[in-house]
Write a protein that holds these residues in place. Structure first.
Motif, short mmCIF file in Angstrom:
data_model
loop_
_atom_site.label_atom_id
_atom_site.label_comp_id
_atom_site.label_asym_id
_atom_site.label_seq_id
_atom_site.Cartn_x
_atom_site.Cartn_y
_atom_site.Cartn_z
N THR A 267 162.55 112.97 26.81
CA THR A 267 162.70 112.95 25.35
C THR A 267 161.68 113.90 24.72
N GLU A 268 161.91 114.21 23.44
CA GLU A 268 161.00 115.13 22.75
C GLU A 268 159.57 114.56 22.69
N ASP A 269 159.44 113.27 22.41
CA ASP A 269 158.11 112.66 22.33
C ASP A 269 157.36 112.78 23.64
N ARG A 270 158.09 112.53 24.71
CA ARG A 270 157.47 112.56 26.04
C ARG A 270 157.00 113.99 26.35
N ILE A 271 157.84 114.97 25.96
CA ILE A 271 157.49 116.37 26.19
C ILE A 271 156.26 116.76 25.38
N ARG A 272 156.26 116.39 24.10
CA ARG A 272 155.10 116.74 23.26
C ARG A 272 153.82 116.09 23.78
N GLY A 273 153.95 114.88 24.30
CA GLY A 273 152.79 114.21 24.88
C GLY A 273 152.20 114.99 26.03
N ALA A 274 153.07 115.36 26.99
CA ALA A 274 152.60 116.07 28.18
C ALA A 274 152.08 117.46 27.84
N LEU A 275 152.69 118.11 26.86
CA LEU A 275 152.27 119.47 26.52
C LEU A 275 150.90 119.50 25.85
N GLY A 276 150.52 118.42 25.16
CA GLY A 276 149.23 118.50 24.47
C GLY A 276 148.77 117.25 23.77
N GLU A 277 149.72 116.46 23.23
CA GLU A 277 149.30 115.34 22.38
C GLU A 277 148.50 114.29 23.15
N ASN A 278 148.84 114.08 24.44
CA ASN A 278 148.06 113.10 25.22
C ASN A 278 146.61 113.54 25.32
N PHE A 279 146.41 114.82 25.62
CA PHE A 279 145.04 115.32 25.70
C PHE A 279 144.35 115.21 24.34
N LEU A 280 145.06 115.57 23.28
CA LEU A 280 144.43 115.60 21.96
C LEU A 280 143.94 114.21 21.54
N ARG A 281 144.64 113.17 21.98
CA ARG A 281 144.16 111.81 21.72
C ARG A 281 142.80 111.58 22.38
N ALA A 282 142.70 112.02 23.66
CA ALA A 282 141.42 111.84 24.38
C ALA A 282 140.32 112.68 23.72
N PHE A 283 140.68 113.87 23.27
CA PHE A 283 139.73 114.78 22.61
C PHE A 283 139.22 114.13 21.32
N ALA A 284 140.13 113.57 20.51
CA ALA A 284 139.74 112.94 19.24
C ALA A 284 138.84 111.73 19.50
N GLU A 285 139.08 111.06 20.62
CA GLU A 285 138.27 109.90 20.99
C GLU A 285 136.86 110.34 21.40
N LEU A 286 136.80 111.42 22.20
CA LEU A 286 135.50 111.84 22.74
C LEU A 286 134.65 112.54 21.68
N ALA B 158 158.63 124.31 22.40
CA ALA B 158 157.34 124.84 22.88
C ALA B 158 156.53 125.40 21.73
N ARG B 159 157.21 126.04 20.78
CA ARG B 159 156.47 126.67 19.68
C ARG B 159 156.06 125.68 18.59
N SER B 160 156.80 124.58 18.45
CA SER B 160 156.44 123.62 17.40
C SER B 160 155.50 122.55 17.93
N ALA B 161 155.44 122.38 19.26
CA ALA B 161 154.52 121.39 19.84
C ALA B 161 153.12 121.98 19.86
N GLU B 162 152.12 121.11 19.94
CA GLU B 162 150.77 121.59 20.24
C GLU B 162 150.67 121.68 21.75
N VAL B 163 150.72 122.90 22.28
CA VAL B 163 150.62 123.10 23.72
C VAL B 163 149.16 123.40 24.05
N VAL B 164 148.56 122.53 24.86
CA VAL B 164 147.15 122.70 25.24
C VAL B 164 147.09 122.84 26.75
#
Ligand code: ZN
Length: 368
Positions: free
Chosen positions: A344-363, A35-41
């Motif tokens: 998995t760790e990747d899946r967790i990091r995605g749901a915690l924030g990375e999926n959103f951050l991709r959309a944010f970088a796109e927009l 939780a602390r090393s992921a980007e949680v958004v």
């Protein structure tokens, strides 16, 4: 567009050591570290409401939530840092029963008040209007504030709609909230008060203006008929978003989204943030703790794909969260539920924030 994630240089002073937090929360140290090393958004926090109404200070540590850990007092910066919550859409909600001019004045006053709160935070809070600004704020170790409006009818009396906002960093707005408005219809039972459930001409104009400003059009709270109208008018090259919601596929509810709606959002590259409200998530025979949040996320994955999952707790928004997710320090418990279900760790990091951050970088990539 690839997302470059800033390393976290430090935990702020006063943060509870990981081993102690793991013991306090009854989770593994792995869950705390993740939780602390992921980007949680968190795509929806309402902590500005108790601040504005009762002077609740989100900058200092509070022992526990008010009113028996329900409704308000869930979040403050020290506990958010404990739990690893490093970015959030901070919502500015406006009372819909004010006059149109009163709502616009209140929105301007609240934006001003929010900036004062940020100024008082000594650099611990930074408002980020685009992905480059977000990266820079995170590299400095600040909590990234993504400014958000709940209920775009706050702009009804704005002389030039979205363009009248004094701060271009405002990143998203829900078109409607708990009442139908001049813009369109709510999904709440208040929809019954009006026959016409369509997005209005004013609602269509606002979507176009938000597209021009590359602001997230947030479909949380909107009636299904108005939802479909947004799909017609929205610029499909920009990601749509539903920041705080449950899903009908797990628990049918007026506040939740159908499978078709989930797919429609994912088709634009957008994400769906799962809310922490037990009233919308809990299903008969289902989990009574934070695992209910993960169930709804897993349904989003099945229907709309892994990249579409995000979280949008609605903490401090008068919700009753699952008993183990009642505050800012509790995000490692959500991570523990994911680990327990074999994520998995990747899946967790995605749901915690990375999926959103991709959309944010796109927009809104910004110029970084
Ligand atoms: Zn809401």
């Amino acid at each position: 567009m690839p997302v470059s994630l800033a390393p976290r240089p430090f935990q702020p002073p006063g943060t509870i050591p990981p081993a102690q937090l793991a013991r306090d929360l009854g989770v593994s140290e792995e869950a705390v570290a993740l939780a602390r090393s992921a980007e949680v958004v968190d795509l929806h926090v309402d902590t500005f409401i108790p601040h504005r109404l009762w002077g609740y200070d989100p900058l200092r540590r509070h022992r526990r939530a008010l009113l028996g850990r329900a409704f308000f007092g869930h979040l403050d910066l020290p506990r958010m840092a404990d739990g690893g919550l490093s970015s959030a859409m901070w919502s500015i909600t406006t009372n819909p029963f004010r006059t149109a001019r009163g709502r616009w004045r209140a929105l301007l006053a609240n934006l001003d008040r929010f900036q004062k709160l940020v100024a008082r935070s000594d650099g611990r809070l930074e408002i980020c209007g685009d992905h480059a600004a977000w990266r820079a704020a995170r590299a400095r170790g600040a909590h990234a504030v993504l400014l958000s409006i709940q209920g775009a009818n706050a702009l009804d009396a704005a002389p030039d709609g979205w363009r009248s906002l004094p701060d271009p960093r405002v990143l998203r707005a829900t078109l409607v909230h708990l009442t139908s408005s001049r813009l369109g219809a709510t999904s709440s039972p208040a929809a019954a008060l009006r026959r016409d459930r369509h997005l209005t001409a004013a609602g269509r104009r606002l979507v176009e203006q938000m597209n021009d400003a590359r602001a997230f059009v947030d479909l949380a709270h909107i009636h299904p008929v108005s939802f479909d109208d947004v799909l017609d008018v929205h610029d499909r090259t920009q990601p749509l978003i539903a920041t705080h919601t449950g899903v009908d596929g797990v628990r049918p509810h007026w506040r939740n989204l159908s499978d078709a709606q989930l797919r429609a959002i994912a088709d634009t590259g957008g994400v769906i943030g799962i809310i922490f409200s037990t009233a919308f998530l809990a299903r008969p025979g289902g989990p009574r703790d934070g695992a209910m949040v993960v169930e709804h996320m897993e349904h989003v994955e099945r229907v709309a794909g892994r990249d579409a999952v995000a979280l949008g707790s609605d903490l401090d928004g008068a919700i009753v969260p699952p008993p183990d997710l009642w505050g800012g320090e509790c995000y490692p418990r959500l991570v523990q539920h994911m680990l327990d279900r074999g994520w998995t760790e990747d899946r967790i990091r995605g749901a915690l924030g990375e999926n959103f951050l991709r959309a944010f970088a796109e927009l809104r990539p910004g110029d970084g």
